[in-house]
Design an enzyme around this catalytic site. Structure first.
Site, short mmCIF file in Angstrom:
data_model
loop_
_atom_site.label_atom_id
_atom_site.label_comp_id
_atom_site.label_asym_id
_atom_site.label_seq_id
_atom_site.Cartn_x
_atom_site.Cartn_y
_atom_site.Cartn_z
N ASP A 1 -10.37 26.03 -2.37
CA ASP A 1 -10.10 27.36 -1.81
C ASP A 1 -8.69 27.78 -2.19
OD1 ASP A 1 -11.29 29.01 0.98
OD2 ASP A 1 -9.29 29.42 0.17
N ASP B 1 -12.84 33.34 -4.06
CA ASP B 1 -11.78 32.34 -4.26
C ASP B 1 -12.17 30.95 -3.76
OD1 ASP B 1 -11.60 32.65 -1.51
OD2 ASP B 1 -9.42 32.37 -1.53
N GLU B 2 -13.47 30.69 -3.62
CA GLU B 2 -13.84 29.34 -3.18
C GLU B 2 -15.12 28.84 -3.83
OE1 GLU B 2 -15.12 28.93 0.96
OE2 GLU B 2 -15.10 31.11 1.14
N1 DCP Z 1 -10.40 39.22 1.77
C1 DCP Z 1 -10.54 40.58 2.10
N2 DCP Z 1 -10.81 40.95 3.39
C2 DCP Z 1 -10.95 40.02 4.37
C3 DCP Z 1 -10.83 38.65 4.05
C4 DCP Z 1 -10.55 38.29 2.73
O1 DCP Z 1 -10.42 41.43 1.22
N3 DCP Z 1 -11.21 40.38 5.64
C5 DCP Z 1 -10.05 38.86 0.38
C6 DCP Z 1 -8.57 38.69 0.26
C7 DCP Z 1 -8.34 37.21 0.23
C8 DCP Z 1 -9.61 36.71 -0.42
O2 DCP Z 1 -10.63 37.62 -0.01
O3 DCP Z 1 -7.17 36.87 -0.50
C9 DCP Z 1 -9.98 35.30 0.00
O4 DCP Z 1 -10.20 35.22 1.40
P1 DCP Z 1 -9.80 33.97 2.27
O5 DCP Z 1 -10.47 34.13 3.57
O6 DCP Z 1 -10.01 32.71 1.51
O7 DCP Z 1 -8.26 34.18 2.56
P2 DCP Z 1 -6.99 33.90 1.67
O8 DCP Z 1 -7.31 33.25 0.38
O9 DCP Z 1 -6.25 35.18 1.56
O10 DCP Z 1 -6.16 32.92 2.59
P3 DCP Z 1 -6.25 31.35 2.82
O11 DCP Z 1 -4.99 30.79 2.23
O12 DCP Z 1 -6.28 31.18 4.30
O13 DCP Z 1 -7.48 30.87 2.14
CA CA Z 2 -8.60 31.41 0.27
#
Ligand code: DCP
Ligand code: CA
Length: 391
Positions: A11, A111-112
């Protein structure tokens, strides 16, 4: 289930924000909010943020939060965003790195992904080392960080990737799943939303250890979904946890009320489940080639076997016949089972194997008629004689 920890969940850390920092290195180390910005670069005050850098998270900023609220929490945050092409390019590049190493990559979000290292003992004796290599290549080639969880089951791998975020690697040794999960709050389990969390809190269950300790007889009364979560909390490889991005397979499984070695019962259950699979396949006009059978033993050991048919099908009888063959290969006919499941994947065009045309046509016509009868008069309207063993 393989004996060693062979699932990785990868992730990316604050993904959109990391890409933005990469595009504008002056943002490094600063609180960054992504979103609330339209593709033309204009601020949209009432938008919600897609994500926040870890510096901004210290102030309480979170994905999905309205921009004005995030800015109230962290007035110095820099708002950027809208570079969707770059997010997708980075995501593709990461998945390619994963595919260099893992025999199978199941991407489940932008992203995962789950990386399947099943049966790689000989080429990769130490998977922690491989996880570090993957993380390093992502850093060197794309300039962002990834967190990885390594575990025997997908659920535990996913929980583990979150455990040392950002830029972390968490490895859970085979056999240590329950111990690892026990102190964590139940919301850390994928699939538990706010509503579900409140529901469990009302029942007095706050940690995954507490969930795992609920007696099975009690959990069964809380419904199927709770049973799945309970199994996950007990470190069991859970077939409920399948990628949700796209329907690429249709499957049904059922946990029995009591473990049983009764072959007639198990075959009847398989028949019932296959009927449902076939019905859904025909309703959606899907045809599939690969039949997969799963059985779970009393001790939760779960094994599966699959085989490819010569042509795609949605005929219940054809799916069932293959399922029965697989069951007989997989199961000794004596050891009690607690669950059986059947699925079909590898969708393609239905083709008629010429030799069997007329028999197949008749079969398909019959099954379509039964589907219509059941749609009209209910599931119990037409029941194959073999299902009497389920009574
Ligand atoms: N995303 C979005 N709206 C949301 C949640 C996520 O547009 N409500 C997008 C932006 C994030 C990406 O999807 O960067 C990946 O979501 P993640 O939940 O994996 O969150 P992050 O990668 O940002 O943070 P983490 O470091 O906790 O994985
Ligand atoms: Ca993420």
């Amino acid at each position: 289930m393989s004996a060693r920890a062979a699932w990785m969940h990868l992730d990316l850390d604050c993904f959109f924000a990391s890409v933005e920092v990469k595009l504008d290195p002056s943002l490094k180390g600063k609180p960054v909010l992504v979103g609330g910005v339209n593709p033309q670069g204009k601020n949209v005050p009432r938008g919600v943020i897609a994500t926040a850098s870890y510096e901004a998270r210290k102030f309480g900023c979170r994905s999905g939060m309205p921009l004005y609220q995030a800015l109230r929490l962290c007035p110095d945050a820099i708002v950027v965003g809208g570079h969707y092409e770059e997010y997708i390019a980075a995501s593709d590049a990461v998945m390619q790195i994963a595919a260099r190493w893992a025999p199978k990559v199941e991407q489940i979000g932008i992203d995962e992904a789950f990386l399947d290292f099943f049966r790689t003992e000989l080429i990769y004796p130490d998977l922690k080392l491989i996880a570090e290599k993957i993380r390093q290549e992502i850093k060197d080639e794309i300039g962002i960080t990834a967190s990885i969880g390594l575990a025997r089951t997908k659920v535990v791998a996913k929980v583990a990737s979150d455990y040392h975020k950002p830029d972390g690697l968490t490895s859970v040794l085979a056999g240590a799943e329950k111990r690892f999960l026990a102190p964590l709050p139940i919301k850390d389990l994928p699939g538990i939303g706010v509503k579900m969390e409140e529901y469990f809190h009302r029942l007095g269950v706050r940690t995954l250890g507490e969930l795992a300790a609920v007696p099975y007889s009690r959990i069964a009364a809380w419904g199927k979904f709770s049973m799945n979560l309970w199994e996950a909390a007990n470190g069991v490889d859970n077939i409920w946890f399948v990628p949700r991005v796209e329907v690429k397979s249709v499957s049904r499984s059922e946990t029995f009320y009591k473990d049983t070695p009764d072959e007639n019962f198990i075959l009847a259950m398989l028949r019932k489940l296959t009927e449902r699979v076939g019905e859904e396949m025909r309703a959606e006009s899907y045809s599939g080639r690969c039949v997969c059978l799963v059985v779970r033993y009393k001790d939760f050991r779960t094994v599966s076997r699959q085989r490819v048919l010569p042509y795609p099908t949605n005929v219940t009888k054809e799916i069932y016949d293959m399922g029965e063959i697989l069951l007989k290969e997989l199961w000794d006919g004596r050891t009690p089972l607690r669950l059986v499941g059947i699925g079909i994947s590898q969708f393609g065009e239905t083709v008629q194997p010429s030799l069997f045309d007329s028999v197949r046509d008749k079969r398909l016509e019959l099954e379509n008629r039964i589907d219509r009868l059941r749609a009209k008069f209910g599931k119990e309207a037409v029941i194959p004689a073999s299902l009497m063993y389920l009574k």
